[in-house]
Design a protein around this motif. Sequence first.
Motif, PDB file in Angstrom:
ATOM      1  N   UNK A 128      52.049  24.981 -27.721  1.00 13.23           N
ATOM      2  CA  UNK A 128      52.126  25.954 -28.818  1.00 13.23           C
ATOM      3  C   UNK A 128      53.570  26.242 -29.212  1.00 13.23           C
ATOM      4  N   UNK A 129      54.415  25.238 -29.019  1.00  8.92           N
ATOM      5  CA  UNK A 129      55.812  25.329 -29.434  1.00  8.92           C
ATOM      6  C   UNK A 129      56.300  23.936 -29.807  1.00  8.92           C
ATOM      7  N   UNK A 130      57.403  23.892 -30.569  1.00 10.42           N
ATOM      8  CA  UNK A 130      58.014  22.599 -30.903  1.00 10.42           C
ATOM      9  C   UNK A 130      59.483  22.579 -30.529  1.00 10.42           C
ATOM     10  N   UNK A 131      59.930  23.607 -29.823  1.00  9.58           N
ATOM     11  CA  UNK A 131      61.338  23.719 -29.465  1.00  9.58           C
ATOM     12  C   UNK A 131      61.594  23.215 -28.049  1.00  9.58           C
ATOM     13  N   UNK A 132      62.714  22.540 -27.869  1.00 10.06           N
ATOM     14  CA  UNK A 132      63.149  22.154 -26.529  1.00 10.06           C
ATOM     15  C   UNK A 132      62.699  20.789 -26.057  1.00 10.06           C
ATOM     16  N   UNK A 133      62.006  20.022 -26.900  1.00 10.00           N
ATOM     17  CA  UNK A 133      61.549  18.694 -26.500  1.00 10.00           C
ATOM     18  C   UNK A 133      62.681  17.675 -26.649  1.00 10.00           C
ATOM     19  N   UNK A 134      62.553  16.581 -25.907  1.00  9.30           N
ATOM     20  CA  UNK A 134      63.518  15.487 -25.978  1.00  9.30           C
ATOM     21  C   UNK A 134      62.753  14.168 -26.054  1.00  9.30           C
ATOM     22  N   UNK A 153      45.839  19.788 -26.927  1.00 10.80           N
ATOM     23  CA  UNK A 153      45.577  20.770 -27.973  1.00 10.80           C
ATOM     24  C   UNK A 153      46.909  21.330 -28.441  1.00 10.80           C
ATOM     25  N   UNK A 154      47.190  21.170 -29.727  1.00 12.94           N
ATOM     26  CA  UNK A 154      48.400  21.763 -30.303  1.00 12.94           C
ATOM     27  C   UNK A 154      47.986  22.983 -31.126  1.00 12.94           C
ATOM     28  N   UNK A 160      51.706  21.204 -33.935  1.00 12.10           N
ATOM     29  CA  UNK A 160      50.848  20.126 -34.455  1.00 12.10           C
ATOM     30  C   UNK A 160      51.693  19.027 -35.088  1.00 12.10           C
ATOM     31  N   UNK A 161      52.765  19.419 -35.777  1.00 15.51           N
ATOM     32  CA  UNK A 161      53.684  18.420 -36.331  1.00 15.51           C
ATOM     33  C   UNK A 161      54.278  17.565 -35.217  1.00 15.51           C
ATOM     34  N   UNK A 173      51.774  20.129 -41.246  1.00 14.68           N
ATOM     35  CA  UNK A 173      50.626  21.019 -41.120  1.00 14.68           C
ATOM     36  C   UNK A 173      51.035  22.474 -41.384  1.00 14.68           C
ATOM     37  N   UNK A 174      50.083  23.279 -41.806  1.00 14.66           N
ATOM     38  CA  UNK A 174      50.326  24.693 -42.070  1.00 14.66           C
ATOM     39  C   UNK A 174      50.534  25.444 -40.761  1.00 14.66           C
ATOM     40  N   UNK A 175      51.108  26.640 -40.864  1.00 13.81           N
ATOM     41  CA  UNK A 175      51.469  27.407 -39.671  1.00 13.81           C
ATOM     42  C   UNK A 175      50.257  27.845 -38.868  1.00 13.81           C
ATOM     43  N   UNK A 176      49.076  27.879 -39.479  1.00 11.43           N
ATOM     44  CA  UNK A 176      47.863  28.320 -38.779  1.00 11.43           C
ATOM     45  C   UNK A 176      46.985  27.150 -38.344  1.00 11.43           C
ATOM     46  N   UNK A 177      47.581  25.956 -38.264  1.00 13.91           N
ATOM     47  CA  UNK A 177      46.811  24.749 -37.946  1.00 13.91           C
ATOM     48  C   UNK A 177      46.712  24.551 -36.435  1.00 13.91           C
ATOM     49  N   UNK A 178      45.683  23.820 -36.025  1.00 14.62           N
ATOM     50  CA  UNK A 178      45.518  23.432 -34.618  1.00 14.62           C
ATOM     51  C   UNK A 178      44.842  22.078 -34.581  1.00 14.62           C
TER      52      UNK A 178
END
Length: 267
Positions: A128-134, A153-154, A160-161, A173-178
């Motif tokens: 449920x985040x997209x920050x900090x990946x490498x 599950x994203x 999801x992006x 994807x929109x901010x409310x997507x999963x």
Amino acid sequence: MERNKASVIVIFLLAGFFFIGIAMVFNTSARRSAVLGRQEEVDKKIEFLNSIDLTIYWIGEVPAELEKLKDSMVIIKPEDISKENMPVKSSTFHITITDPDDESGRPTLPPTEILPRDYSEYMLIVVNTADGFSEISDDILHNCIVDNGVPVLSIGGSASDHIGTILIHGAGYSSDYSMFYKLREGYNEPFLDKKSVSSGGLEFAEELTAKLSNYFKDAAQKKFIQASEIRSSASSSADEAATATTTEPQNTENSSSETRPRMLVKP
């Protein structure tokens, strides 16, 4: 006379405020009771998820409403993702790899031990985040999802992006997507109600625990059916082997009249 009227008005006003206060207290109590009832339903579903052999690898922040589900979680920050704390595909055998010896006959490096890993029967990766990946963490996620078949599950547009990009599925994807993906089962999207994703809190917890409970109940039912079919097939094969009869050998000895050649005697 005027004083009496004023006193009556004050009394009525005070009574009105009193009843309004009582109504507000009852309303607040009723709402609190309703919230507690909804949380109890969430906790019941969490109790089921905790009762099965399930590990959820949760990457990101865990909502407070899912506190009791932490018993089945491994909570990981994106920057801390490694092969040691993620369900990567591993060998089912204990393997020892020895490097070639040098000129003196000694190994150039100590032996490498590859040990089989014991995973839960059911697993799930939640992002449920997209920050900090490498690039390294993305490769590990790809290994878990594609090579080892762990469902993912994203939650949210950015997550999801990120997962969609790793799986070459798309982005934007929109901010409310999963999005839910399982190898050989494909994509289920949007997996959660968009309103629950955008609202968060208890509404999100209700939606998530309900969907996960139904998914793993179906998964358990499928495994039970497959196991029953295997047992039934094995039992049928055993019954056929037990009841099979062998054909009795026929008597190959011919009678003398059939085997003795006729002697022609001249008259």
